[in-house]
Scaffold this motif. Structure first.
Motif, PDB file in Angstrom:
ATOM      1  N   VAL A  65       0.830  -1.207   0.000  1.00 28.21           N
ATOM      2  CA  VAL A  65       0.000   0.000   0.000  1.00 28.21           C
ATOM      3  C   VAL A  65       0.865   1.259   0.000  1.00 28.21           C
ATOM      4  N   LEU A  66       1.980   1.241   0.733  1.00 31.59           N
ATOM      5  CA  LEU A  66       2.843   2.426   0.779  1.00 31.59           C
ATOM      6  C   LEU A  66       3.572   2.634  -0.540  1.00 31.59           C
ATOM      7  N   GLU A  67       3.949   1.553  -1.203  1.00 34.46           N
ATOM      8  CA  GLU A  67       4.558   1.684  -2.525  1.00 34.46           C
ATOM      9  C   GLU A  67       3.521   2.111  -3.563  1.00 34.46           C
ATOM     10  N   GLN A  68       2.306   1.623  -3.429  1.00 32.14           N
ATOM     11  CA  GLN A  68       1.214   2.023  -4.319  1.00 32.14           C
ATOM     12  C   GLN A  68       1.054   3.544  -4.319  1.00 32.14           C
ATOM     13  N   GLU A  69       1.200   4.136  -3.161  1.00 37.01           N
ATOM     14  CA  GLU A  69       1.035   5.584  -3.011  1.00 37.01           C
ATOM     15  C   GLU A  69       2.353   6.338  -3.172  1.00 37.01           C
ATOM     16  N   GLU A  70       3.426   5.601  -3.468  1.00 37.88           N
ATOM     17  CA  GLU A  70       4.764   6.169  -3.627  1.00 37.88           C
ATOM     18  C   GLU A  70       5.195   6.957  -2.387  1.00 37.88           C
ATOM     19  N   LEU A  71       4.877   6.396  -1.218  1.00 40.95           N
ATOM     20  CA  LEU A  71       5.215   7.042   0.055  1.00 40.95           C
ATOM     21  C   LEU A  71       6.544   6.572   0.623  1.00 40.95           C
ATOM     22  N   ILE A  72       7.036   5.409   0.187  1.00 37.55           N
ATOM     23  CA  ILE A  72       8.273   4.888   0.762  1.00 37.55           C
ATOM     24  C   ILE A  72       9.262   4.497  -0.320  1.00 37.55           C
ATOM     25  N   ASP A  73      10.527   4.451   0.112  1.00 37.98           N
ATOM     26  CA  ASP A  73      11.606   3.904  -0.705  1.00 37.98           C
ATOM     27  C   ASP A  73      12.647   3.392   0.277  1.00 37.98           C
ATOM     28  N   GLY A  74      13.505   2.532  -0.193  1.00 28.22           N
ATOM     29  CA  GLY A  74      14.515   2.005   0.698  1.00 28.22           C
ATOM     30  C   GLY A  74      15.333   0.933   0.044  1.00 28.22           C
ATOM     31  N   ASP A  75      16.007   0.170   0.869  1.00 31.52           N
ATOM     32  CA  ASP A  75      16.889  -0.887   0.417  1.00 31.52           C
ATOM     33  C   ASP A  75      16.195  -2.225   0.613  1.00 31.52           C
ATOM     34  N   ASP A  76      16.002  -2.958  -0.476  1.00 32.66           N
ATOM     35  CA  ASP A  76      15.407  -4.279  -0.346  1.00 32.66           C
ATOM     36  C   ASP A  76      16.334  -5.367  -0.882  1.00 32.66           C
ATOM     37  N   SER A  77      17.637  -5.116  -0.809  1.00 26.82           N
ATOM     38  CA  SER A  77      18.615  -6.084  -1.295  1.00 26.82           C
ATOM     39  C   SER A  77      18.647  -7.355  -0.455  1.00 26.82           C
ATOM     40  N   SER A  78      18.163  -7.287   0.778  1.00 30.50           N
ATOM     41  CA  SER A  78      18.160  -8.464   1.648  1.00 30.50           C
ATOM     42  C   SER A  78      16.883  -9.287   1.491  1.00 30.50           C
ATOM     43  N   GLY A  79      15.999  -8.882   0.590  1.00 29.66           N
ATOM     44  CA  GLY A  79      14.753  -9.612   0.383  1.00 29.66           C
ATOM     45  C   GLY A  79      13.575  -9.010   1.121  1.00 29.66           C
ATOM     46  N   THR A  80      13.842  -8.131   2.044  1.00 32.90           N
ATOM     47  CA  THR A  80      12.790  -7.384   2.733  1.00 32.90           C
ATOM     48  C   THR A  80      13.218  -5.925   2.756  1.00 32.90           C
ATOM     49  N   MET A  81      12.265  -5.021   2.692  1.00 39.79           N
ATOM     50  CA  MET A  81      12.615  -3.605   2.564  1.00 39.79           C
ATOM     51  C   MET A  81      12.998  -2.976   3.897  1.00 39.79           C
ATOM     52  N   PHE A  82      14.139  -2.292   3.888  1.00 35.36           N
ATOM     53  CA  PHE A  82      14.540  -1.421   4.986  1.00 35.36           C
ATOM     54  C   PHE A  82      14.210  -0.011   4.517  1.00 35.36           C
ATOM     55  N   VAL A  83      13.191   0.591   5.107  1.00 35.88           N
ATOM     56  CA  VAL A  83      12.674   1.881   4.652  1.00 35.88           C
ATOM     57  C   VAL A  83      13.615   3.001   5.081  1.00 35.88           C
ATOM     58  N   THR A  84      14.059   3.796   4.096  1.00 37.94           N
ATOM     59  CA  THR A  84      14.937   4.927   4.373  1.00 37.94           C
ATOM     60  C   THR A  84      14.303   6.253   3.985  1.00 37.94           C
TER      61      THR A  84
END
Length: 133
Positions: A65-84
Motif C-alpha cells: 500500500v505504501l509503494e502504491q502511493e509512492e510514500l516509501i523507498d529504501g533498500d530491499d537487497s536483503s529480500g525485505t525492505m529497509f525503509v529509508t
C-alpha cells in the motif's frame, strides 16, 4: 529415576504448549484481508510537521500500500525492505535517524513486507533520532 521421569514429563508438557501456541497463532493470528480496504497513514516528519493519508487498496501488506502511493523507498537487497525514505524525506543514518512504524501507538514488531493490513487500520510513521529509542 524419579528425576528422569519428571524431566520427560516437563519436556512433553513444554512441547504440547508450544504446539498449542503455534496452532492458536495460525488460527487466530493476523491475516491479510482480501479485497478493497481503507487505511490511514500519519507521517510525522523530522521537523514535526505531519501529513495524513487516507488510502484505499487491494494490497495485503503495508509495503504494497505504501509503494502504491509512492510514500516509501529504501533498500530491499536483503529480500525485505529497509525503509529509508518516507513521503520524500530521507533518514540520515550518520546521525542515527530512522523511520519508526507504529499502529495505534504500538511499535510494529514486523517489517513493512510482513505487516498484513486490515480495513480500518491506522499507522503512524515517525522520523526518530537515536538508536536507543
Amino acid at each position: 529415576m524419579k528425576n528422569t521421569k519428571r524431566t520427560i514429563i516437563a519436556i512433553v508438557i513444554a512441547v504440547l504448549l508450544i504446539a498449542a501456541f503455534i496452532a492458536c497463532y495460525a488460527a487466530f493470528g493476523p491475516k491479510a484481508e482480501n479485497g478493497n480496504k481503507s487505511i490511514t497513514v500519519l507521517v510525522i516528519h523530522g521537523d514535526g510537521s505531519e501529513a495524513e493519508f487516507y488510502i484505499a487498496t487491494d494490497s495485503e501488506n503495508l509495503r504494497g500500500v505504501l509503494e502504491q502511493e509512492e510514500l516509501i523507498d529504501g533498500d530491499d537487497s536483503s529480500g525485505t525492505m529497509f525503509v529509508t525514505v518516507v513521503d520524500g524525506e530521507e533518514a540520515d543514518s550518520s546521525i542515527e535517524e530512522w523511520w519508526c512504524f507504529t499502529m495505534d501507538g504500538e511499535m510494529l514488531m514486523t517489517g513493512v513486507d510482513d505487516t498484513m493490513i486490515s480495513d480500518g487500520d491506522k499507522y503512524e510513521i515517525t522520523l526518530v533520532t537515536g538508536y536507543d529509542w
